[in-house]
Write a protein that holds these residues in place. Structure first.
Motif, PDB file in Angstrom:
ATOM      1  N   GLU A  80      68.552  56.185   0.428  1.00 18.97           N
ATOM      2  CA  GLU A  80      69.593  56.402  -0.572  1.00 18.97           C
ATOM      3  C   GLU A  80      70.985  56.373   0.052  1.00 18.97           C
ATOM      4  OE1 GLU A  80      68.165  57.668  -4.442  1.00 18.97           O
ATOM      5  OE2 GLU A  80      68.184  55.791  -3.343  1.00 18.97           O
ATOM      6  N   LYS A  81      71.088  56.934   1.266  1.00 18.11           N
ATOM      7  CA  LYS A  81      72.380  56.939   1.952  1.00 18.11           C
ATOM      8  C   LYS A  81      72.819  55.508   2.282  1.00 18.11           C
ATOM      9  CE  LYS A  81      74.564  58.254   6.298  1.00 18.11           C
ATOM     10  NZ  LYS A  81      74.336  58.731   7.677  1.00 18.11           N
ATOM     11  N   ALA A  84      73.974  53.777  -0.865  1.00 18.15           N
ATOM     12  CA  ALA A  84      75.293  54.285  -1.270  1.00 18.15           C
ATOM     13  C   ALA A  84      76.395  53.647  -0.426  1.00 18.15           C
ATOM     14  CB  ALA A  84      75.326  55.807  -1.133  1.00 18.15           C
ATOM     15  N   ASN A 115      57.783  57.809  -5.797  1.00 19.33           N
ATOM     16  CA  ASN A 115      59.235  57.986  -5.810  1.00 19.33           C
ATOM     17  C   ASN A 115      59.927  57.228  -6.934  1.00 19.33           C
ATOM     18  OD1 ASN A 115      59.291  59.641  -3.468  1.00 19.33           O
ATOM     19  ND2 ASN A 115      59.094  57.823  -2.180  1.00 19.33           N
ATOM     20  N   THR A 197      70.189  52.093  -6.333  1.00 15.45           N
ATOM     21  CA  THR A 197      69.443  53.130  -5.626  1.00 15.45           C
ATOM     22  C   THR A 197      68.180  53.433  -6.433  1.00 15.45           C
ATOM     23  OG1 THR A 197      70.519  54.949  -6.796  1.00 15.45           O
ATOM     24  CG2 THR A 197      71.611  54.125  -4.805  1.00 15.45           C
ATOM     25  N   HIS A 199      67.476  56.200  -7.820  1.00 15.55           N
ATOM     26  CA  HIS A 199      67.924  56.908  -9.020  1.00 15.55           C
ATOM     27  C   HIS A 199      68.394  55.907 -10.073  1.00 15.55           C
ATOM     28  CE1 HIS A 199      70.975  58.929 -11.560  1.00 15.55           C
ATOM     29  NE2 HIS A 199      70.130  59.955 -11.497  1.00 15.55           N
TER      30      HIS A 199
END
Length: 624
Positions: A80-81, A84, A115, A197, A199
């Motif tokens: 995720e990082k 981003a 996930n 991502t 999300h």
């Protein structure tokens, strides 16, 4: 900023760049220009991730023939990082394209169903295996055929019997509305350019009623940047499913790769315990019952499978059939080592194959009857196997593919129930395929509980280069990087490759902010050391513990305590607990421990950060 690096326009989303970042970009560009592999070390905290992304995406822009960036990380938060960072970078880069449309880029992360699943009941399942199994129960092709009353693929019918061959629809069978929504969208079921991502994928899936997992699987082929776990390239069972179609021009990055040799070894190692063998025996009995049921209801299904096996698994595509929804894990052997020929005659019939598995299980049970640690070579193991139960090593090589074919033929979707027999098939296939680089170790008990009998047999990979060799061979540029790759000269020998660039870059410090302390004696003036001959001394253990308690009393927020290995960490923590040192530590700070389980470690790290942020303070125990 935008600047030229040896003629390459680089878009870097910050006003300033560290000298080590500039040097890092230079080394990376040289490797990409040379179409070779590289090994780069730059300290944590110096912006390694954004440096990599800025250089490689700029290189893709200047060289359209360059393939996608495959960015491999260890944990979901790291994925995720990275995504981003990609999102910020692309937004920054678009500012420079005012007179013309900004170049489009698709970046996404791919993780497990657990996930990404948004089905309300499936997502509630506890383990990854149970989520996969529940998903297959709703999306497997044979389940959807029964729900719709479609004809079964491969079934032979005459014109007179065509109407009877198509079964009536069964309306009570539950399907996944999100998977059906994605399938129903057809060519419109795709992602527009952008950065997604996990999300974002889940939010999009809920909005459009599409399955995020299968959407991501489909769009990987069209993405410019893909972020996923190491296992998607290093574990043959997973790599054959998701990355076998990747083009050679791709740029592969293994970030935080200081433990990559351990990941490679674990990818080709299999461990079996007595409980697992007993569960595998029950799996065989259940498969036998399923075969009898299919014989009485649809005997032609088994006959068709037998004909496919006669002609060869690989050539007939028997294990590639169906859609992505019911793909089992692929063969555990490396692609170049999988036999491309017909399955041996003695395991073609389903009943014969189960008898074969039963004999192999019996042999493994006898090997577990030991009173001390026993080490063996695959060659010796196979010789003993041949003499005791008359099983040849070549037959073992087909074990995993043959089991997968049988499971598909029987249309079994409860994959989590059959994990034990699949691990046995893993073991059989690998031990039958490799004679070098492996050892078979039998232990009578777990080293953490030596008084409790718990026999285990392990096929241990001893050569880390085996798992990563196909990656080096397939892709023209592989970047291995981390904040700690010391000694850096050792990695090319461990992984058996020749990097075109190898560099270790130091951190630029504007002030004196490090204070190294070398401890040679404890408070009682006894020497302390982690040397092998001293590390188990109770005085050493006690003095290190007391030092940590003293530090915890005066150091604010967080402390990280490194150990030389997982086993040594477990031993020391247990002793500290007996000595009361853990209790003393927890009066000052909370204590969190890294484990081999990625999910547990991710949760521990998240709670460690929270404890530091709220002022409670925490200590994190981790192997170096």
């Amino acid at each position: 900023m935008r600047f030229l690096l040896e003629g390459l326009t680089v878009y870097f989303p910050y006003e300033y760049i560290y000298p080590e970042q500039y040097k890092y970009m230079l080394e990376l560009k040289h490797a990409l220009d040379a179409k070779g592999h590289c090994l780069l070390e730059m300290p944590t905290g110096t912006g390694k991730t954004i440096t990599l992304l800025s250089l490689i995406t700029s290189y893709q822009l200047a060289h359209p023939e360059t393939g996608k960036l495959i960015y491999c990380t260890r944990t979901v938060p790291e994925m995720e990082k990275v995504l981003a960072e990609v999102k910020d970078l692309i937004e920054y880069r678009s500012r420079y394209f005012t007179d013309a449309p900004a170049p489009k880029l698709l970046a996404l992360g791919l993780s497990s169903r657990k996930n990404l699943c948004i089905h309300p009941r499936v997502a509630e399942e506890g383990s990854r295996e149970s989520v996969d199994a529940r998903c297959m129960r709703l999306t497997a092709s044979w389940v959807r055929e029964r729900a719709r009353g479609a004809a079964r693929p491969g079934a032979e019918t005459t014109d007179a019997g065509a109407a009877a061959a198509v079964p009536a629809a069964v309306p009570d069978i539950e399907l996944c509305e999100f998977f059906e929504g994605l399938e129903g969208a057809g060519a419109d079921g795709r992602l527009d350019a952008g950065v997604y991502t996990m999300h974002d994928l889940r939010a999009l899936g809920r909005k459009r009623r599409w399955c995020p997992y299968f959407l991501a699987r489909h769009m990987v082929a069209y993405a410019n940047v893909v972020v996923w776990n190491y296992q998607y390239l290093l574990d043959p069972k997973v790599a054959a499913m998701v990355s076998r179609e990747m083009e050679r021009e791709c740029i592969v990055v293994f970030d935080e790769a200081h433990n990559i040799d351990n990941v490679c070894i674990e990818a080709l190692s299999v461990e079996l315990r007595q409980q697992g063998l007993d569960a595998a025996g029950r799996n065989v009995a259940r498969l036998r019952s399923e075969i009898e049921r299919v014989k009485s209801t649809d005997a032609d299904r088994l006959k068709r499978e037998y004909q496919r096996l006669v002609q060869g698994l690989a050539s007939q595509g028997a294990l590639r059939g169906g859609g992505e929804s019911e793909q089992w894990l692929a063969n555990p052997a490396l692609p170049a080592d999988i036999l491309q020929e017909a399955v041996p005659g003695n395991i073609r019939r389903a009943e014969h194959f189960l008898a074969f598995l039963q004999r192999f299980l019996s042999f493994l049970r006898t090997r577990l009857n030991v009173n001390q640690v026993v080490s063996d070579t695959p060659t010796s193991f196979l010789t003993h196997l041949q003499s005791v139960v008359a099983i040849e090593g070549k037959t073992l090589r087909f074990c995993y593919d043959r089991l997968t074919s049988l499971m598909k033929t029987l249309e079994i979707s409860a994959t989590d129930d059959f994990g034990p027999i699949h691990r046995v098939a893993d073991f059989a296939t690998l031990v039958g395929t490799y004679t070098k680089g492996f050892a078979i170790i039998v232990e009578p008990y777990d080293e953490r509980m030596p008084g409790v009998p718990d026999p285990v047999i392990q096929l241990a990979c001893l050569d880390a280069s085996l798992a990563i060799k196909p990656v080096f061979a397939k892709f023209q540029s592989v970047v291995i990087t981390s904040g700690t790759l010391s000694p850096i000269d050792l990695y090319p020998r461990i992984l058996d490759f020749k990097p075109v660039c190898l560099a270790s870059l130091a951190m630029t410090l504007t002030r004196q902010c490090l204070c190294p302390v070398v401890l040679t004696r404890g408070g009682d003036q006894l020497p302390v050391s982690t040397k092998f001959d001293m590390r188990d001394d109770p005085a050493v253990t006690r003095n290190y513990g007391r030092m940590l308690v003293d530090l915890a009393a005066v150091v604010p927020d967080g402390i990280i305590c490194f150990f030389v290995s997982y086993s040594y960490m477990d031993s020391i923590v247990s002793r500290w607990n007996d000595m009361g040192i853990l209790s003393a530590l927890m009066t000052h700070k909370l204590v969190f421990i890294e484990t081999v389980d990625v999910v547990e470690t991710t949760l521990a790290l998240d709670n460690y950060r929270r404890a530091c942020d709220c002022g409670r303070g925490a200590i994190f125990f981790s192997p170096a």
